[in-house]
Design an enzyme around this catalytic site. Sequence first.
Site, PDB file in Angstrom:
ATOM      1  NE  ARG A   1      87.201  76.997  25.489  1.00  0.00           N
ATOM      2  CZ  ARG A   1      86.342  77.762  26.149  1.00  0.00           C
ATOM      3  NH1 ARG A   1      86.392  79.077  26.033  1.00  0.00           N
ATOM      4  NH2 ARG A   1      85.433  77.214  26.920  1.00  0.00           N
TER       5      ARG A   1
ATOM      6  N   GLY B   1      81.019  75.307  30.905  1.00  0.00           N
ATOM      7  CA  GLY B   1      79.559  75.386  31.036  1.00  0.00           C
ATOM      8  C   GLY B   1      78.838  74.509  30.029  1.00  0.00           C
TER       9      GLY B   1
ATOM     10  CE  LYS C   1      78.235  79.692  44.338  1.00  0.00           C
ATOM     11  NZ  LYS C   1      78.086  80.590  43.178  1.00  0.00           N
TER      12      LYS C   1
ATOM     13  N   GLY D   1      86.666  73.579  31.819  1.00  0.00           N
ATOM     14  CA  GLY D   1      86.790  74.544  32.905  1.00  0.00           C
ATOM     15  C   GLY D   1      87.942  74.224  33.831  1.00  0.00           C
TER      16      GLY D   1
HETATM   17  C1  3PG Z   1      83.237  79.933  28.006  1.00  0.00           C
HETATM   18  O1  3PG Z   1      84.469  80.026  28.118  1.00  0.00           O
HETATM   19  O2  3PG Z   1      82.489  79.672  28.958  1.00  0.00           O
HETATM   20  C2  3PG Z   1      82.659  80.104  26.630  1.00  0.00           C
HETATM   21  O3  3PG Z   1      83.589  80.614  25.742  1.00  0.00           O
HETATM   22  C3  3PG Z   1      81.401  80.952  26.664  1.00  0.00           C
HETATM   23  O4  3PG Z   1      81.679  82.213  27.190  1.00  0.00           O
HETATM   24  P1  3PG Z   1      80.619  82.936  28.124  1.00  0.00           P
HETATM   25  O5  3PG Z   1      80.499  82.125  29.381  1.00  0.00           O
HETATM   26  O6  3PG Z   1      81.142  84.321  28.356  1.00  0.00           O
HETATM   27  O7  3PG Z   1      79.300  82.933  27.368  1.00  0.00           O
END
Ligand code: 3PG
Length: 383
Positions: A20, A364, A185, A341
Amino acid sequence: MRVDFNVPLNETFQVTDDTRISSAVSTIQKILNDGGSVVLMSHLGRPKGGPEAKYSLKHILPALQSYFPDQKIMFADDCISDDAFEQSSQLKSGEILLLENLRFYAEEEKGNPEFAKKLSRHGNIYINDAFGTAHREHASTATIAKYFDTEHKGFGYLMAAEVENATKLLHGAEKPVTAIVGGAKVSDKIQLLERLIDSMDNILIGGGMAYTFLSALGGKIGNSLFEPDYVELALKILDKAKNNNTAIYLPTDNIAADKFAPDALSQVVDSYHIPDGWMGLDIGPKTIEAFSAIIKSSKTILWNGPMGVFEFDKFATGTFSVARALAEATDAGAFSLIGGGDSASAINKSGLEDRVSFVSTGGGAMLEFLEGKELPGIKAITT
Ligand code: 3PG
Ligand code: MG
């Protein structure tokens, strides 16, 4: 410039994956090359709304600094203090200032207008390059955009690339188009599956979520992950796929374990006959072969979610085999997108990240984008 420097740190606060950070460099460099100076703002972790040393963005300074060997990066130890504004107002062309964690103020996550307005005073132009946080409607990702007119705000290169690649996958992609969907899930992936049925030719399902499907179809799944409340929805998805001519593939064999542990005993089992007391923790060799063949005959591929518990070496074969098939498909000319993720960690861990087309920095955020949701961080700039 809003960046997402919410990166993983080890016990001694060193960055263990700087994707990132490296992904934001080209936008920062562009501003510097054009004679600007940059004030960077980000969150790190989930502090409770006040300063917490372990979540200080100071920890990421060495990693960021390594990309700018000729320029000492400055740091403000509070994002809206008088000192911070003094530092940002003194910046000369070519200089970079990183602000302390925005979430040390509860106002950030609340999208508070006064807080956002204060942040806006750090710059003449607002750039959002924080794709990973674009699904959050926070002060620095959404509210702040109100304080800049259309000529003075925009996306960075990372944000633009994320949107472009995901859009390419969903609209007008070269066929056959295949999605590999995994993760623990099924409840997390229902909306994604529903949406993908409209645009995919094949959907390969693995990971913990597969067992709810297998159970819904009458399989015996032993102690495998199971979400009884999602059995109906799983069947509905299979039905919808059939009506849409989208082929859904479930595992036909699995690696089962006698407990959830890296040193568990394991055996290959038929997916529909997992023995009592055993749990599926990976896809099996026949499934790997079948999934790999489909991946390698695809022209466009999305990967979202691991095939098993790849954190345990013994149950990582399925996930890494899928990574290898994706790399080979990409070598042969396919377009491959890795959702962020866990899939991004898996592709990095496999060492194949340079052999796929694009690895998303948003977990997300990418999931919500693919589900067809409008992301607040994007909307704030475009409307
Ligand atoms: C993440 O890694 O999901 C983003 O940086 C957002 O962070 P958060 O899920 O704590 O809002
Ligand atoms: Mg998150």
